[in-house]
Scaffold this motif. Structure first.
Motif, PDB file in Angstrom:
ATOM      1  N   ILE A  21       0.833  -1.198   0.000  1.00 49.61           N
ATOM      2  CA  ILE A  21       0.000   0.000   0.000  1.00 49.61           C
ATOM      3  C   ILE A  21       0.871   1.253   0.000  1.00 49.61           C
ATOM      4  O   ILE A  21       0.571   2.244  -0.669  1.00 49.61           O
ATOM      5  CB  ILE A  21      -0.968  -0.007   1.197  1.00 49.61           C
ATOM      6  N   GLY A  22       1.979   1.203   0.747  1.00 48.35           N
ATOM      7  CA  GLY A  22       2.900   2.338   0.781  1.00 48.35           C
ATOM      8  C   GLY A  22       3.465   2.661  -0.593  1.00 48.35           C
ATOM      9  O   GLY A  22       3.521   3.824  -0.993  1.00 48.35           O
ATOM     10  N   TRP A  23       3.877   1.645  -1.331  1.00 51.62           N
ATOM     11  CA  TRP A  23       4.433   1.893  -2.662  1.00 51.62           C
ATOM     12  C   TRP A  23       3.369   2.304  -3.668  1.00 51.62           C
ATOM     13  O   TRP A  23       3.610   3.162  -4.519  1.00 51.62           O
ATOM     14  CB  TRP A  23       5.220   0.690  -3.163  1.00 51.62           C
ATOM     15  N   ILE A  24       2.185   1.707  -3.572  1.00 52.43           N
ATOM     16  CA  ILE A  24       1.092   2.108  -4.468  1.00 52.43           C
ATOM     17  C   ILE A  24       0.733   3.569  -4.230  1.00 52.43           C
ATOM     18  O   ILE A  24       0.580   4.347  -5.178  1.00 52.43           O
ATOM     19  CB  ILE A  24      -0.135   1.189  -4.281  1.00 52.43           C
ATOM     20  N   SER A  25       0.624   3.957  -2.967  1.00 56.67           N
ATOM     21  CA  SER A  25       0.280   5.356  -2.677  1.00 56.67           C
ATOM     22  C   SER A  25       1.413   6.293  -3.073  1.00 56.67           C
ATOM     23  O   SER A  25       1.166   7.423  -3.498  1.00 56.67           O
ATOM     24  CB  SER A  25      -0.110   5.528  -1.210  1.00 56.67           C
ATOM     25  N   PHE A  26       2.650   5.850  -2.962  1.00 53.80           N
ATOM     26  CA  PHE A  26       3.776   6.678  -3.401  1.00 53.80           C
ATOM     27  C   PHE A  26       3.707   6.922  -4.907  1.00 53.80           C
ATOM     28  O   PHE A  26       3.862   8.053  -5.376  1.00 53.80           O
ATOM     29  CB  PHE A  26       5.114   6.031  -3.028  1.00 53.80           C
ATOM     30  N   VAL A  27       3.444   5.866  -5.674  1.00 53.60           N
ATOM     31  CA  VAL A  27       3.332   5.999  -7.127  1.00 53.60           C
ATOM     32  C   VAL A  27       2.161   6.915  -7.488  1.00 53.60           C
ATOM     33  O   VAL A  27       2.285   7.787  -8.355  1.00 53.60           O
ATOM     34  CB  VAL A  27       3.191   4.616  -7.791  1.00 53.60           C
ATOM     35  N   LEU A  28       1.029   6.748  -6.802  1.00 47.31           N
ATOM     36  CA  LEU A  28      -0.119   7.629  -7.049  1.00 47.31           C
ATOM     37  C   LEU A  28       0.219   9.084  -6.707  1.00 47.31           C
ATOM     38  O   LEU A  28      -0.214  10.008  -7.389  1.00 47.31           O
ATOM     39  CB  LEU A  28      -1.337   7.160  -6.264  1.00 47.31           C
ATOM     40  N   GLY A  29       1.000   9.284  -5.652  1.00 50.59           N
ATOM     41  CA  GLY A  29       1.435  10.631  -5.299  1.00 50.59           C
ATOM     42  C   GLY A  29       2.319  11.245  -6.362  1.00 50.59           C
ATOM     43  O   GLY A  29       2.206  12.432  -6.669  1.00 50.59           O
ATOM     44  N   MET A  30       3.191  10.442  -6.955  1.00 47.58           N
ATOM     45  CA  MET A  30       4.043  10.948  -8.034  1.00 47.58           C
ATOM     46  C   MET A  30       3.216  11.252  -9.284  1.00 47.58           C
ATOM     47  O   MET A  30       3.481  12.233  -9.982  1.00 47.58           O
ATOM     48  CB  MET A  30       5.151   9.942  -8.372  1.00 47.58           C
ATOM     49  N   ILE A  31       2.203  10.451  -9.545  1.00 44.00           N
ATOM     50  CA  ILE A  31       1.290  10.738 -10.653  1.00 44.00           C
ATOM     51  C   ILE A  31       0.542  12.037 -10.371  1.00 44.00           C
ATOM     52  O   ILE A  31       0.289  12.834 -11.272  1.00 44.00           O
ATOM     53  CB  ILE A  31       0.315   9.558 -10.873  1.00 44.00           C
ATOM     54  N   GLY A  32       0.224  12.257  -9.104  1.00 47.38           N
ATOM     55  CA  GLY A  32      -0.473  13.475  -8.704  1.00 47.38           C
ATOM     56  C   GLY A  32       0.332  14.742  -8.938  1.00 47.38           C
ATOM     57  O   GLY A  32      -0.232  15.832  -8.991  1.00 47.38           O
ATOM     58  N   LEU A  33       1.636  14.629  -9.078  1.00 46.26           N
ATOM     59  CA  LEU A  33       2.446  15.802  -9.416  1.00 46.26           C
ATOM     60  C   LEU A  33       2.128  16.306 -10.820  1.00 46.26           C
ATOM     61  O   LEU A  33       2.279  17.479 -11.109  1.00 46.26           O
ATOM     62  CB  LEU A  33       3.935  15.461  -9.331  1.00 46.26           C
ATOM     63  N   LEU A  34       1.656  15.399 -11.672  1.00 47.01           N
ATOM     64  CA  LEU A  34       1.409  15.747 -13.066  1.00 47.01           C
ATOM     65  C   LEU A  34      -0.062  15.950 -13.404  1.00 47.01           C
ATOM     66  O   LEU A  34      -0.378  16.665 -14.349  1.00 47.01           O
ATOM     67  CB  LEU A  34       1.978  14.649 -13.971  1.00 47.01           C
ATOM     68  N   LEU A  35      -0.948  15.298 -12.675  1.00 43.83           N
ATOM     69  CA  LEU A  35      -2.375  15.368 -12.983  1.00 43.83           C
ATOM     70  C   LEU A  35      -3.105  16.243 -11.968  1.00 43.83           C
ATOM     71  O   LEU A  35      -2.911  16.095 -10.766  1.00 43.83           O
ATOM     72  CB  LEU A  35      -2.988  13.965 -12.986  1.00 43.83           C
ATOM     73  N   PRO A  36      -3.977  17.128 -12.425  1.00 41.26           N
ATOM     74  CA  PRO A  36      -4.644  18.057 -11.508  1.00 41.26           C
ATOM     75  C   PRO A  36      -5.674  17.407 -10.597  1.00 41.26           C
ATOM     76  O   PRO A  36      -5.968  17.923  -9.543  1.00 41.26           O
ATOM     77  CB  PRO A  36      -5.319  19.059 -12.458  1.00 41.26           C
ATOM     78  N   VAL A  37      -6.216  16.272 -10.975  1.00 44.61           N
ATOM     79  CA  VAL A  37      -7.289  15.661 -10.193  1.00 44.61           C
ATOM     80  C   VAL A  37      -6.745  14.766  -9.078  1.00 44.61           C
ATOM     81  O   VAL A  37      -7.385  14.567  -8.062  1.00 44.61           O
ATOM     82  CB  VAL A  37      -8.221  14.849 -11.125  1.00 44.61           C
ATOM     83  N   PRO A  42      -1.738  13.743   0.227  1.00 47.64           N
ATOM     84  CA  PRO A  42      -2.345  12.640   0.987  1.00 47.64           C
ATOM     85  C   PRO A  42      -1.711  11.285   0.677  1.00 47.64           C
ATOM     86  O   PRO A  42      -1.536  10.460   1.572  1.00 47.64           O
ATOM     87  CB  PRO A  42      -3.816  12.657   0.561  1.00 47.64           C
ATOM     88  N   PHE A  43      -1.330  11.094  -0.577  1.00 45.19           N
ATOM     89  CA  PHE A  43      -0.703   9.816  -0.927  1.00 45.19           C
ATOM     90  C   PHE A  43       0.694   9.693  -0.329  1.00 45.19           C
ATOM     91  O   PHE A  43       1.093   8.613   0.110  1.00 45.19           O
ATOM     92  CB  PHE A  43      -0.668   9.630  -2.452  1.00 45.19           C
ATOM     93  N   LEU A  44       1.452  10.778  -0.299  1.00 40.46           N
ATOM     94  CA  LEU A  44       2.780  10.715   0.325  1.00 40.46           C
ATOM     95  C   LEU A  44       2.671  10.528   1.835  1.00 40.46           C
ATOM     96  O   LEU A  44       3.478   9.809   2.437  1.00 40.46           O
ATOM     97  CB  LEU A  44       3.587  11.969  -0.008  1.00 40.46           C
ATOM     98  N   LEU A  45       1.674  11.141   2.446  1.00 42.56           N
ATOM     99  CA  LEU A  45       1.459  10.933   3.883  1.00 42.56           C
ATOM    100  C   LEU A  45       1.034   9.500   4.172  1.00 42.56           C
ATOM    101  O   LEU A  45       1.476   8.900   5.163  1.00 42.56           O
ATOM    102  CB  LEU A  45       0.422  11.924   4.412  1.00 42.56           C
ATOM    103  N   LEU A  46       0.182   8.942   3.308  1.00 43.39           N
ATOM    104  CA  LEU A  46      -0.202   7.540   3.466  1.00 43.39           C
ATOM    105  C   LEU A  46       1.007   6.632   3.298  1.00 43.39           C
ATOM    106  O   LEU A  46       1.178   5.665   4.054  1.00 43.39           O
ATOM    107  CB  LEU A  46      -1.298   7.167   2.465  1.00 43.39           C
ATOM    108  N   SER A  47       1.865   6.941   2.345  1.00 42.60           N
ATOM    109  CA  SER A  47       3.099   6.162   2.169  1.00 42.60           C
ATOM    110  C   SER A  47       3.953   6.198   3.424  1.00 42.60           C
ATOM    111  O   SER A  47       4.458   5.160   3.867  1.00 42.60           O
ATOM    112  CB  SER A  47       3.926   6.716   1.001  1.00 42.60           C
ATOM    113  N   ALA A  48       4.109   7.383   3.996  1.00 48.52           N
ATOM    114  CA  ALA A  48       4.901   7.505   5.221  1.00 48.52           C
ATOM    115  C   ALA A  48       4.286   6.677   6.345  1.00 48.52           C
ATOM    116  O   ALA A  48       5.000   5.991   7.086  1.00 48.52           O
ATOM    117  CB  ALA A  48       5.016   8.970   5.637  1.00 48.52           C
TER     118      ALA A  48
END
Length: 133
Positions: A21-37, A42-48
């Motif tokens: 879950i930590g790695w999935i949320s990290f990847v989603l957080g990195m995708i969030g750097l590029l996509l506005p939606v 929150p994903f980086l905090l979930l990863s932590a």
């Protein structure tokens, strides 16, 4: 310096689930750097949070990362977000939302909904405390 001491959960199934879950949320957080939606913070905090109990090595890597580690630690310690980062977040948020709402989305109520959500997120970010750097 990480705000809490990480440790591995005793149950290996829970540990591997948290690690995944930590790695999935990290990847989603990195995708969030590029996509506005897709939100990043929150994903980086979930990863932590997941790495805190599954992988001390990756928790330390995440919280000591030169780009976002300090800000994750600020937030986890309840200190909030520095003003410079708030301005950057709000500028990027509104550039992406407005460009999406006016150039990409052709349905009026979807565009309005996007702007209402952006306004609510903006209010939340502005109200967060600012750490003493």
């Amino acid at each position: 310096m990480p705000p809490k001491a990480p440790y591995q959960h005793r149950n290996p199934i829970v540990r591997y689930a948290l690690f995944s879950i930590g790695w999935i949320s990290f990847v989603l957080g990195m995708i969030g750097l590029l996509l506005p939606v897709v939100p990043t913070s929150p994903f980086l905090l979930l990863s932590a949070a997941c790495f805190l109990r599954s992988s001390p090595r990756f928790y330390v890597w995440l919280t000591e990362h030169p780009w976002w580690g300090r800000y994750i630690c600020y937030f986890l310690d309840g200190q909030g977000i520095p003003r410079r980062i708030k301005v950057l977040i709000l500028c990027m948020l509104w550039i992406m939302i407005l460009s999406s709402a006016f150039l990409i989305v052709k349905i009026m109520w979807v565009s309005v909904t996007m702007m209402v959500i952006a306004a609510a997120v903006s209010i939340y970010i502005v109200r967060l405390p600012e750490p003493q750097e």
